[in-house]
Enzyme design. Structure first.
Site, PDB file in Angstrom:
ATOM      1  N   ASP A  77       0.850  -1.193   0.000  1.00  5.94           N
ATOM      2  CA  ASP A  77       0.000   0.000   0.000  1.00  5.94           C
ATOM      3  C   ASP A  77       0.880   1.235   0.000  1.00  5.94           C
ATOM      4  O   ASP A  77       2.043   1.200   0.425  1.00  5.94           O
ATOM      5  CB  ASP A  77      -0.953  -0.003   1.194  1.00  5.94           C
ATOM      6  CG  ASP A  77      -0.245   0.228   2.518  1.00  5.94           C
ATOM      7  OD1 ASP A  77       0.678  -0.548   2.824  1.00  5.94           O
ATOM      8  OD2 ASP A  77      -0.603   1.177   3.250  1.00  5.94           O
ATOM      9  N   GLU A  97      -0.111  -0.612   5.736  1.00 10.25           N
ATOM     10  CA  GLU A  97       0.865  -0.028   6.654  1.00 10.25           C
ATOM     11  C   GLU A  97       0.750   1.485   6.716  1.00 10.25           C
ATOM     12  O   GLU A  97       0.835   2.086   7.784  1.00 10.25           O
ATOM     13  CB  GLU A  97       2.279  -0.434   6.212  1.00 10.25           C
ATOM     14  CG  GLU A  97       3.373  -0.118   7.229  1.00 10.25           C
ATOM     15  CD  GLU A  97       3.930   1.293   7.103  1.00 10.25           C
ATOM     16  OE1 GLU A  97       4.564   1.764   8.070  1.00 10.25           O
ATOM     17  OE2 GLU A  97       3.724   1.936   6.047  1.00 10.25           O
TER      18      GLU A  97
END
Length: 451
Positions: free
Chosen positions: A92, A156
Site C-alpha cells: 500500500d 501499513e
C-alpha cells in the site's frame, strides 16, 4: 561493487526489476477505499502473490486482515534444519497528494536523472522487488540457504493495524529466527545503514464546536465564538515558541547518542526554503529520532475559493504525534487527548477520537544477525562500514513481532534514503540502492545461514 557472483547476478536482473516495479507502481494501491478503488489494492496483492508462486513459494495466500485489507503471505522451504527468515514489505502507498505537482504521473514509473520516479517506488513496492532480487540471486548461485517467509502488508500507511492484529490471532504464522524489515532506508545514498530505532505514533481526530450553525461575520463576529479560531489556538498550544512539541506530561528532552544528522544536510534533505529556520531545540538527531513530534495533518474548514463571510460553527483536524522509544504510544495518546481538552479555549466543546496507533521500537544491534548484515554490506558497499541510525517514522508491526517472538532478531533496511522523498510529490528510488541492498540481503542470508 567488487566482483561477486551474487552481485553479478543481481546486476543482470536489474532490467527485469525495473519492468516489474513499473507494473507494481501502476496499481493505485492506497488503502483508503474512499479515495481509490479497492480493486487497485487487490490487483497489487494478486500481482505479488503471483510473483511468489512463480519463485516456488508454497502456501501463498491473501490474508483478510481485521481492518478490511489484505496482506500477502508465502513460504519458501530451505534445506532441512536451516534457520527461518521472515522478509517484510508493504504494497500500500500514500496518496500522491497534488498530482499536478508531480513532474510525471505518480503511478507511472519514469526514469529521470538516474532515478526511477513513482509513488511507492521506494516506500515500499521497491522493497518487494528487493526481496525478489535477493532470492533470485541466491537461487542462481547455489540456492536459498534458509527457510524464507514473506509477508507483504496492505495497509501499513494507514496505521489501522490490520496485520498486527492478524499476527496476534495467528502467532504461529510469522515465527522466524530473524526478520528483515524492508521498509527503512540508508541514512544517505551510498552509506549502508540499519535502523536501530523507530518512533511510535498515534493519530487523533479533533472536533471543535461552538455554535448551532454558521453566523454572518458582520452581524455576529467579535462576540460569537469562532470554532475555527478555537481550533487554531488549540493546535498552536502543541508547540513552544521555537517549534518544539509541547504536550503536557510528555518528556521532550531526550537526546540521541550515535550517528548525527548535520543541520545543513537536514536542510538540504528536507528542502527547507532559504531563510526559514528549523524548529525545535537540541541536535537534529535529537529532534527527529529521540523526541516526540506533533504534526497537524489536515484541517476541515471552508476553502479560500468560495468562502463566505461566516463565523464557523465547527471545525475538525487530524493530528499525528510521533513518540520515541521508551514512551508507550497508548499513554502518549491519553496525554495528547488530555492536553487538547485542557487547552481548548472559550469553553468550546471538543471531542477526540483515536484512529491509529503504533508503538516505538528499539533493535538489539549487538545480535548475530547484525554481524551477518554488517559483513554483507561491506561487500555490497565497498569501502563503507554499516552504520546504525534512528528513523523518525513508524512501522507498527515491529513491536508486535518483538512482543510475539521475543527471541527473534529484527533488522531494518530499505530504500527510503533522503533523496527518495517518500510521502512527498516526486517520490523516487535509486536503482543503485536497489541493486546494492538486494546484494546485501542475499549475502546476509548466506552469512546468517552459516553463522
Amino acid at each position: 561493487m567488487s566482483s561477486n557472483p551474487v552481485a553479478e547476478t543481481v546486476a543482470s536482473l536489474m532490467p527485469r526489476a525495473k519492468a516489474e516495479l513499473t507494473e507494481l507502481v501502476a496499481f493505485k494501491s492506497v488503502a483508503d477505499f474512499d479515495q481509490y478503488p479497492r480493486s487497485e489494492s487487490e490487483g497489487a496483492a494478486n500481482w505479488i502473490a503471483d510473483a511468489l508462486r512463480s519463485e516456488g513459494f508454497e502456501d501463498v495466500a491473501l490474508l483478510d486482515t481485521p481492518d478490511d485489507t489484505q496482506s500477502v503471505y508465502g513460504y519458501l522451504p530451505g534445506p532441512e534444519g536451516a534457520k527461518t527468515v521472515l522478509l517484510y514489505a508493504h504494497y500500500d502507498v500514500q496518496p500522491p497528494l497534488d498530482e499536478a505537482a508531480w513532474a510525471t504521473p505518480p503511478f507511472d514509473l519514469v526514469e529521470r536523472d538516474g532515478r526511477w520516479y513513482g509513488r511507492g517506488s521506494a516506500d515500499c513496492k521497491g522493497g518487494v522487488i528487493m526481496h525478489l532480487l535477493a532470492l533470485r540471486a541466491l537461487k542462481a548461485n547455489g540456492g536459498v540457504p534458509v527457510h524464507v517467509k514473506v509477508i507483504v502488508e496492505g495497509s501499513e500507511e494507514q496505521g489501522t493495524g490490520g496485520l498486527e492484529r492478524y499476527a496476534e490471532e495467528h502467532p504461529e504464522l510469522l515465527t522466524a529466527d530473524t526478520v528483515v524489515i524492508g521498509d527503512a532506508g540508508n541514512f544517505r545514498a551510498g552509506l549502508p545503514t540499519v535502523t536501530a530505532t523507530l518512533r511510535g505514533m498515534t493519530l487523533v481526530r479533533v472536533q471543535v464546536d461552538t455554535l448551532e450553525g454558521n453566523l454572518h461575520s458582520g452581524q455576529f463576529g467579535g462576540a460569537a465564538p469562532d470554532a475555527l479560531a478555537a481550533l487554531i489556538r488549540l493546535l498552536d498550544s502543541l508547540r513552544d515558541q521555537d517549534g518544539s512539541t509541547t504536550v503536557d506530561g510528555l518528556d521532550g528532552d531526550s537526546v540521541w547518542d550515535g550517528l548525527q544528522y548535520e543541520d545543513q544536510a537536514f536542510r538540504e534533505d528536507a528542502k527547507v526554503l532559504d531563510g526559514v529556520e528549523l524548529i525545535g531545540s537540541g541536535t537534529v538527531a535529537d529532534r527527529v529520532w529521540a523526541r516526540p513530534a506533533v504534526t497537524v495533518l489536515g484541517i476541515d474548514c471552508p476553502p479560500v475559493v468560495g468562502a463566505t463571510p461566516s463565523v464557523q460553527a465547527g471545525a475538525r483536524a487530524l493530528v499525528s504525534l510521533r513518540v520515541p522509544p521508551g514512551v508507550d504510544a497508548g499513554e502518549a495518546t491519553k496525554l495528547l487527548q488530555a492536553h487538547i481538552e485542557t487547552h481548548t479555549p472559550w469553553g468550546a466543546r471538543v471531542s477526540t477520537e483515536q484512529i491509529g496507533q503504533g508503538q516505538a521500537f528499539r533493535a538489539d544491534t549487538s545480535s548475530p544477525a547484525y554481524a551477518s548484515m554488517a559483513e554483507a554490506m561491506a561487500v555490497a558497499y565497498p569501502g563503507q562500514q554499516m552504520q546504525a541510525s534512528g528513523m523518525g517514522g513508524s512501522i507498527p508491526l515491529c513491536n508486535t513481532l518483538a512482543s510475539l517472538y521475543p527471541e527473534t532478531e529484527i533488522l531494518l533496511i530499505g530504500l527510503s534514503e533522503p533523496e527518495a522523498q517518500i510521502h512527498a510529490v516526486n517520490e523516487s528510488v535509486s536503482p543503485d540502492e536497489l541493486e546494492r541492498l538486494s546484494v546485501s540481503e542475499a549475502l546476509f542470508l548466506q552469512n546468517y545461514a552459516a553463522s
